[in-house]
Design an enzyme around this catalytic site. Structure first.
Site, PDB file in Angstrom:
ATOM      1  N   ASP A  46       0.817  -1.221   0.000  1.00 10.21           N
ATOM      2  CA  ASP A  46       0.000   0.000   0.000  1.00 10.21           C
ATOM      3  C   ASP A  46       0.849   1.268   0.000  1.00 10.21           C
ATOM      4  O   ASP A  46       0.597   2.187   0.787  1.00 10.21           O
ATOM      5  CB  ASP A  46      -0.923   0.039   1.216  1.00 10.21           C
ATOM      6  CG  ASP A  46      -1.694  -1.238   1.451  1.00 10.21           C
ATOM      7  OD1 ASP A  46      -1.937  -1.975   0.480  1.00 10.21           O
ATOM      8  OD2 ASP A  46      -2.052  -1.499   2.615  1.00 10.21           O
ATOM      9  N   GLU A 217     -11.243  -0.989  -3.791  1.00  5.34           N
ATOM     10  CA  GLU A 217     -10.560  -0.210  -2.748  1.00  5.34           C
ATOM     11  C   GLU A 217      -9.413   0.569  -3.394  1.00  5.34           C
ATOM     12  O   GLU A 217      -9.270   0.608  -4.611  1.00  5.34           O
ATOM     13  CB  GLU A 217     -10.005  -1.148  -1.670  1.00  5.34           C
ATOM     14  CG  GLU A 217      -8.998  -2.159  -2.218  1.00  5.34           C
ATOM     15  CD  GLU A 217      -8.638  -3.255  -1.232  1.00  5.34           C
ATOM     16  OE1 GLU A 217      -9.361  -3.421  -0.240  1.00  5.34           O
ATOM     17  OE2 GLU A 217      -7.630  -3.949  -1.482  1.00  5.34           O
TER      18      GLU A 217
END
Length: 347
Positions: A46, A217
């Site tokens: 991420d 997401e």
């Protein structure tokens, strides 16, 4: 994020040079230094990429089981090849309401201070405490401390789990946050001090802007040549098919039309390529995508590494498919000392 006070000497001792620890910087036939992939040593995912002053920064999630995700490291570089690790810039001990699953940083500079947005606790319903928080520091390497004492967004709205936030400054100076899991994306307008939310133009606090049924997401937004690009991740993050897609609109709230995938697994390189960020090198039209991927042969879903590759646009402004590489990108020393947020908004 209870980091307390640290002396300059301690900070310097803690910042460990990792210029080639993950994948040693390589040189091609013309002796151009290359970053190599992965660019960070260890399991990191991420990644949030930023440009502050004359330095590139990456703020990744520490890719471990949720109970062990209790803080964040940061990495800095003058050229995308040589990276320095700054350990534990934000710790769960500084966030009274955070218990586990701290992930997906988003870091911006405003008025000489640095704001670190993060997700915590992986809440499954509105009866649980957690969501999106904010921390603040006087330097990009921290130490960061809790800004609010509670989540900025701590409940589900429009079906969106409060995770995976991205912070975006538009040309008029307004700050927005795009976030959301569970196949729903919301946009909110932030107060100037990031202490809360302001109504959107239609009066709502939480504006759903889910761009496509495939959205899962990992939202990201930037502006290029007057148009708004919305990027996101599709598929399950633990699955090989995890990937990145995008859409374009004339307004930050859409309507968006999905154009297609631009990053996905390569059976010769890696799988599970997603949850990315971008670097637009100041003073150039060089764009880089920073993302995580799972090395071939790895079956543990937490075994993710951070990589960087070039991102290129065609003459119509469409993003060309990204080719994952082991070589990474060539050195790109900073050209400007102007503070810039990635990706820099452009008229």
């Amino acid at each position: 994020m209870a980091l307390g006070k640290i002396t300059l000497a301690a900070a310097l001792a803690a910042a460990l040079s990792v210029g080639a620890a993950a994948a040693p910087a390589k040189q091609d036939a013309q002796h151009v230094a290359m970053s190599g992939n992965p660019i960070l040593p260890g399991w990191y995912a991420d990644p949030e990429a930023a440009v502050f002053g004359d330095t590139y920064w990456i703020y990744p999630t520490t890719s471990k089981p949720y109970a062990e995700q209790v803080g964040f490291d940061a990495f800095s570089s003058p050229d995308l090849v040589h990276w320095t690790r700054h350990p534990n810039v934000l710790s769960m001990a500084s966030i009274p309401w955070a218990k586990q699953a701290m992930w997906a940083p988003a870091v911006v500079e405003k008025d000489g201070r640095y704001y670190f947005f993060f997700s915590a606790n992986d809440i499954q319903n509105d009866n649980e405490v957690g969501g999106i928080g904010v921390a603040v520091a006087d330097r990009p390497e921290g130490p960061y401390r809790d800004l609010l004492g509670k989540p900025l967004v701590g409940a589900f709205h429009n079906g969106a789990q409060p995770i995976d936030q991205f912070v975006f400054k538009d040309d008029d100076g307004s700050w927005y946050m795009i976030y959301g899991g569970w196949r729903h994306a919301n946009m909110v307008r932030l107060k100037d001090d990031f202490s809360g939310l302001l109504p959107m133009a239609d009066g709502s606090l939480y504006k759903e802007i889910t761009p496509a049924p495939e959205y899962v997401e990992g939202s990201l937004m930037f502006k290029r040549d007057g148009r708004y690009y919305f990027m996101w991740s599709e598929g399950g993050w633990g699955e090989p098919e995890y990937s990145v897609a995008y859409a374009i609109a004339e307004s930050p709230t859409g309507p968006f039309k999905r154009i297609g995938k631009i990053l996905q697994q390569d059976p010769e390189i890696a799988t599970s390529a997603g949850h990315h960020s971008l670097i637009h090198a100041p003073g150039s039209d060089n764009w880089y995508i920073v993302y995580h991927r799972r090395p071939l042969g790895e079956t543990d879903r937490n075994h993710r590494v951070t990589a960087i590759d070039r991102m290129v646009f065609d003459a119509q402004g469409h993003i060309l498919p990204v080719k994952m590489t082991q070589e990474g990108v060539p050195a790109d020393p900073m050209r400007s000392t102007e503070l810039t947020r990635r990706p820099a908004p452009r008229p």
